[in-house]
Every structure is written in C-alpha cells, then in structure tokens.
Design an enzyme around this catalytic site. Structure first.
Site, mmCIF file in Angstrom:
data_model
loop_
_atom_site.group_PDB
_atom_site.id
_atom_site.type_symbol
_atom_site.label_atom_id
_atom_site.label_comp_id
_atom_site.label_asym_id
_atom_site.label_seq_id
_atom_site.Cartn_x
_atom_site.Cartn_y
_atom_site.Cartn_z
ATOM 1 N N GLY A 1 31.011 43.308 -19.601
ATOM 2 C CA GLY A 1 29.649 43.066 -20.052
ATOM 3 C C GLY A 1 28.921 42.008 -19.231
ATOM 4 N N GLU B 1 41.375 45.590 -18.118
ATOM 5 C CA GLU B 1 40.007 45.083 -18.202
ATOM 6 C C GLU B 1 39.984 43.571 -18.002
ATOM 7 O OE1 GLU B 1 37.439 48.022 -20.663
ATOM 8 O OE2 GLU B 1 38.241 46.487 -21.987
ATOM 9 N N GLU C 1 37.988 41.644 -26.850
ATOM 10 C CA GLU C 1 37.134 41.113 -27.927
ATOM 11 C C GLU C 1 37.937 40.992 -29.231
ATOM 12 O OE1 GLU C 1 33.971 43.982 -27.422
ATOM 13 O OE2 GLU C 1 33.575 43.114 -25.452
ATOM 14 N N ASN D 1 33.220 53.150 -24.824
ATOM 15 C CA ASN D 1 33.515 52.243 -25.928
ATOM 16 C C ASN D 1 32.174 51.711 -26.413
ATOM 17 O OD1 ASN D 1 34.314 50.225 -27.658
ATOM 18 N ND2 ASN D 1 35.158 48.889 -26.060
HETATM 19 P P1 PGA Z 1 31.427 46.999 -20.139
HETATM 20 O O1 PGA Z 1 32.570 46.947 -21.258
HETATM 21 O O2 PGA Z 1 31.555 48.340 -19.466
HETATM 22 O O3 PGA Z 1 30.132 46.834 -20.891
HETATM 23 O O4 PGA Z 1 31.701 45.878 -19.183
HETATM 24 C C1 PGA Z 1 33.852 47.457 -21.015
HETATM 25 C C2 PGA Z 1 34.733 47.284 -22.216
HETATM 26 O O5 PGA Z 1 34.669 46.225 -22.872
HETATM 27 O O6 PGA Z 1 35.528 48.177 -22.560
#
Ligand code: PGA
Length: 252
Positions: A174, A168, A98, A10
């Site tokens: 992140g 998630e 998000e 992603n």
């Molecule tokens: P990340 O993001 O691997 O940077 O933690 C995962 C996501 O938001 O799909």
C-alpha cells in the site's frame, strides 16, 4: 515443472455488498480460463455467500481474508472454517501482515489456521514478509525462513504441495514502493528453498509462491516473468473492475 499462475485480489476492509455484486458482474465474463490462470477475489466475510452465487459457472474463485481454527463455539466475532467450507469458499488468506501487526496474530495461531483450512478442504494463501527494519538490516532471508518454518509446522508434504505462499514485504504494501522484480524473485526463491529444506525438492517445485506489495497492471508482467514468482496478491489495484482485469492481461 510448470506451475499454474495464481492472481488473487485482496479487497481488505473495502466495499459494500452492492459494490461487491457490481464488481463481480463487471468482471465475471472476462476472466481467462482457469486452465491458464487461477483468478481469485479475497472478499470480506460478509459478502462471501453472495460472491459464491455471483461467480457460479464462471472462472472466478473466492477467498476469505481470515478464519478461526476451531469449527464452532463460543468465539464471538470469529469466522468458522467449517462455515466457510459450507459456502464453497475456495481459499483463505492467512498471516497477512495487517493481521500480524494490528491484531497481533502469532505464527502459532497462523499454523493452527492452516491446519483448520486444509481440514475443511480449502487452500490457505499464507502470507509472509519482513519489515523495513529487517530488510535494511539484511536479515530478510532468515526472517522469512523462520516464519515459513513456524507457519508450516506439522503440515503434510501433500498439503504443502497444494499451498499458496505470498511473499509480501511489509514496506511495499500500500506504499506504492514495490520490491523490484529481482528482489521479489530472490525472496520467493528463499521461500522455495525453505520449503525444500523442510519437505524436499518435489514439494518445493510444486508449491506456488506469489509476490505482493504494490502490484499493478503496469508491473505485474515483470513479476510474472520471474522463475520463482508464480502469482500476485494484489490489494489496491484489485478494487476496480478494469484494473483487476488488466492484472490478467499477462496470460494473453
Ligand atoms: P497492495 O496490497 O497491493 O495495496 O500493496 C497488497 C496486500 O496487502 O496484499
């Protein structure tokens, strides 16, 4: 039943068209056979046409990161699922935390998007996940059950069998703080149990469930070894070609 693993990058709002092209050129001949694993790149809508051309005759598949639920009309700034289908887009990520947090998307809207994506012969990658507050209050399971129940409303058993769900935890996205593989397995199990409650055992055995949140080449194999984890949705570690390819090493 054995479920085919699915690793999806992603990119979020990253890269220019030239950088997207460079990435595809760098990885396209090193992707494992899609008899072993589905490998997907989730790109900004801007690059999807070029991406589809770039991955032609390769094992890579392409995902959009969002779409609207109406086919066409006066919806300034939105992306049509009919137009995504016409480009040959394979998957659409919906309900990312998000989108839920910053753009106030509701379960009702996410559900409408899921219906629209299936109508246009693409596969939703439906994200769910809890906040740190919910996690610390020990309410993750009921939260996830609520999201999944609302997001799947009205979908057929056949559609849900083909769906991809990404668990998630918001606190792991992140942040470098991944939920450990046992937590990921447990909550992916909650997702599967919810699907079973709604659609029965056969559908629950078929649906593919990813873990997402700070997955990297160094920890992906640990997640993939777990019973209820069928794949990963990867943000940061999907941006560089070498890191993206290394996420696929577990199939070797
Ligand atoms: P990340 O993001 O691997 O940077 O933690 C995962 C996501 O938001 O799909």
């Amino acid at each position: 039943m054995s479920r085919k693993p699915i690793i999806a990058g992603n990119w979020k709002m990253n890269k220019t068209a030239a950088e997207a092209r460079e990435f595809i050129d760098a990885v396209k001949n090193s992707i494992p056979s899609n008899e072993l694993v589905d490998t997907v790149v989730g790109s900004p809508a801007l690059f999807l046409e070029g991406m589809k051309k770039g991955v032609k005759d390769t094992e890579l598949q392409v995902a959009a990161q969002n779409c609207y639920w109406e086919d066409f009309g006066a919806f300034t700034g939105e992306t049509s699922p009919a137009a995504l289908e016409a480009l040959g887009v394979d998957y659409v990520i919906i309900g990312h935390s998000e989108r839920r947090d910053y753009f106030h998307e509701t379960d009702e809207e996410i559900n409408k998007k899921a219906h629209a994506i299936f109508k246009h012969n693409m596969t939703p990658i439906l994200c769910c996940g809890e906040s740190l507050e919910t996690y610390e209050a020990g309410k993750t399971a009921e939260w996830i059950e609520g999201q999944i129940t609302a997001d799947l409303k009205g979908l057929s058993a056949e559609q849900v069998s083909n769906l991809v769900i990404a668990y998630e935890p918001i606190w792991a996205i992140g942040t470098g703080k991944s939920a450990d593989a046992n937590i990921a397995d447990e909550i992916c199990g909650v997702v599967r149990a919810t699907v079973e409650k709604l659609y029965g055992k056969e559908v629950a055995e078929a649906v593919r469930i990813q873990y997402g949140g700070s997955v990297k080449p160094e920890n992906v194999a640990e997640y993939m070894a777990k019973e209820n984890v069928d794949g990963a949705l990867v943000g940061g570690a999907s941006l560089q070609a070498d890191s993206f390819l290394a996420l696929l090493d577990f199939v070797k």
